[in-house]
Enzyme design. Structure first.
Site, mmCIF file in Angstrom:
data_model
loop_
_atom_site.group_PDB
_atom_site.id
_atom_site.type_symbol
_atom_site.label_atom_id
_atom_site.label_comp_id
_atom_site.label_asym_id
_atom_site.label_seq_id
_atom_site.Cartn_x
_atom_site.Cartn_y
_atom_site.Cartn_z
ATOM 1 N N GLY A 44 0.778 -1.240 0.000
ATOM 2 C CA GLY A 44 0.000 0.000 0.000
ATOM 3 C C GLY A 44 0.805 1.283 0.000
ATOM 4 N N SER A 45 2.066 1.234 -0.466
ATOM 5 C CA SER A 45 2.828 2.493 -0.487
ATOM 6 C C SER A 45 2.258 3.470 -1.520
ATOM 7 C CB SER A 45 4.318 2.239 -0.728
ATOM 8 O OG SER A 45 4.551 1.745 -2.013
ATOM 9 N N ASN A 46 1.765 2.952 -2.639
ATOM 10 C CA ASN A 46 1.127 3.848 -3.615
ATOM 11 C C ASN A 46 -0.178 4.410 -3.057
ATOM 12 O OD1 ASN A 46 2.545 3.992 -6.432
ATOM 13 N ND2 ASN A 46 2.803 1.879 -5.729
ATOM 14 N N ASN B 40 -4.458 2.000 -13.771
ATOM 15 C CA ASN B 40 -3.549 1.066 -13.092
ATOM 16 C C ASN B 40 -2.113 1.564 -13.208
ATOM 17 O OD1 ASN B 40 -2.741 -1.451 -11.874
ATOM 18 N ND2 ASN B 40 -2.116 -2.170 -13.900
ATOM 19 N N HIS C 165 1.901 0.069 -13.311
ATOM 20 C CA HIS C 165 2.677 -1.163 -13.476
ATOM 21 C C HIS C 165 4.164 -0.818 -13.495
ATOM 22 C CE1 HIS C 165 3.372 -5.313 -14.579
ATOM 23 N NE2 HIS C 165 4.281 -4.867 -15.421
ATOM 24 N N MET D 295 -3.866 -7.229 -6.845
ATOM 25 C CA MET D 295 -3.247 -8.399 -7.460
ATOM 26 C C MET D 295 -4.244 -9.346 -8.137
ATOM 27 S SD MET D 295 -0.240 -7.507 -6.957
ATOM 28 C CE MET D 295 0.776 -8.905 -7.391
ATOM 29 N N ARG D 296 -5.419 -8.847 -8.480
ATOM 30 C CA ARG D 296 -6.391 -9.690 -9.164
ATOM 31 C C ARG D 296 -6.714 -9.093 -10.529
ATOM 32 N NH1 ARG D 296 -8.627 -13.294 -6.332
ATOM 33 N NH2 ARG D 296 -10.389 -13.451 -7.729
HETATM 34 C C1 GRF Z 1 3.668 -1.462 -7.358
HETATM 35 O O1 GRF Z 1 4.968 -1.749 -7.835
HETATM 36 C C2 GRF Z 1 2.694 -1.372 -8.498
HETATM 37 O O2 GRF Z 1 3.248 -0.872 -9.676
HETATM 38 C C3 GRF Z 1 2.287 -2.812 -8.707
HETATM 39 O O3 GRF Z 1 2.222 -3.342 -7.411
HETATM 40 C C4 GRF Z 1 3.111 -2.639 -6.554
HETATM 41 C C5 GRF Z 1 2.317 -2.170 -5.367
HETATM 42 O O4 GRF Z 1 3.116 -1.598 -4.360
HETATM 43 N N1 GRF Z 1 1.066 -2.892 -9.473
HETATM 44 P P1 GRF Z 1 2.439 -0.910 -3.102
HETATM 45 O O5 GRF Z 1 1.471 -1.935 -2.497
HETATM 46 O O6 GRF Z 1 1.711 0.311 -3.583
HETATM 47 O O7 GRF Z 1 3.551 -0.576 -2.149
#
Ligand code: GRF
Length: 186
Positions: free
Chosen positions: A12-14, A107, A109, A90-91
């Site tokens: 969940g860092s994003n 999204n 990536h 992740m789905r």
């Molecule tokens: C990120 O690298 C994103 O690009 C990918 O999953 C990872 C999620 O990281 N889809 P976080 O959970 O946001 O730390």
């Protein structure tokens, strides 16, 4: 101001970078819901700390993808969600959600798509002996990491990089780029 939902499955860092930018007013949106498919995921404690409403929906409790997504869809409708931000979800997003939200699901990536789609993209680039990788932000369609690209940013893989140092730089770019894109879009 748009009501958005963020979908995440893990760290969940994003999510946190986006939620902080919403709180500071940099992104003009309201996070109506964090949707998480993993009850133990660290992202749920981040959401608690940032006072974002959490909807945990474990796919194990549903017989198939359509049933799981129908339950999510009704939570999104109840919360008045207009736009979905996938941040480490992740789905695969299936027809049930796409039919309602196609063109409104974005999204991130960690590669220069179409290179290295799917899982472990940073590790795949690191092991592939290429000199650059990057980050892609794109709308989703029914494929895996396909769909119209909004923006990409290249990242050099340095001779002294370890997988960990490369991962750290990729995540830094992700947090900055996702906030900027959402700021512009919303
Ligand atoms: C990120 O690298 C994103 O690009 C990918 O999953 C990872 C999620 O990281 N889809 P976080 O959970 O946001 O730390």
């Amino acid at each position: 101001m748009k009501n958005i939902a963020i979908f995440a499955s893990g760290n969940g860092s994003n999510f946190e970078a986006i939620a902080k930018a919403v709180k500071s007013g940099e992104i003009n949106a309201n996070i109506s819901l964090l949707v998480c498919d993993k009850p133990e995921a660290k992202v749920t404690s981040r959401a608690g700390r940032l006072s974002v409403p959490i909807f945990v929906c474990d796919s194990k409790d549903y017989p198939n993808r359509a049933a799981h997504e129908s339950r999510i869809l009704s939570a999104l409708e109840d919360a008045g969600v207009e736009f979905i931000v996938l941040a480490g979800y992740m789905r695969i997003v299936g027809k049930t959600l796409l039919d309602t939200f196609e063109g409104r699901i974005i999204n991130i990536h960690p590669s220069m798509l179409p290179d290295f789609p799917g899982l472990d993209a940073i590790e795949k680039a690191f092991s592939a002996d290429v000199k650059q990788t990057g980050v892609t932000i794109h709308y989703i369609d029914s494929g895996v990491d396909t769909g119209p690209i909004v923006v990409q940013e290249m990242i050099d893989i340095l001779p002294e990089d370890t997988l960990e140092s490369l991962e750290a730089r990729v995540h830094e770019v992700e947090h900055r780029l996702y906030v900027k894109v959402l700021k512009d879009l919303l």
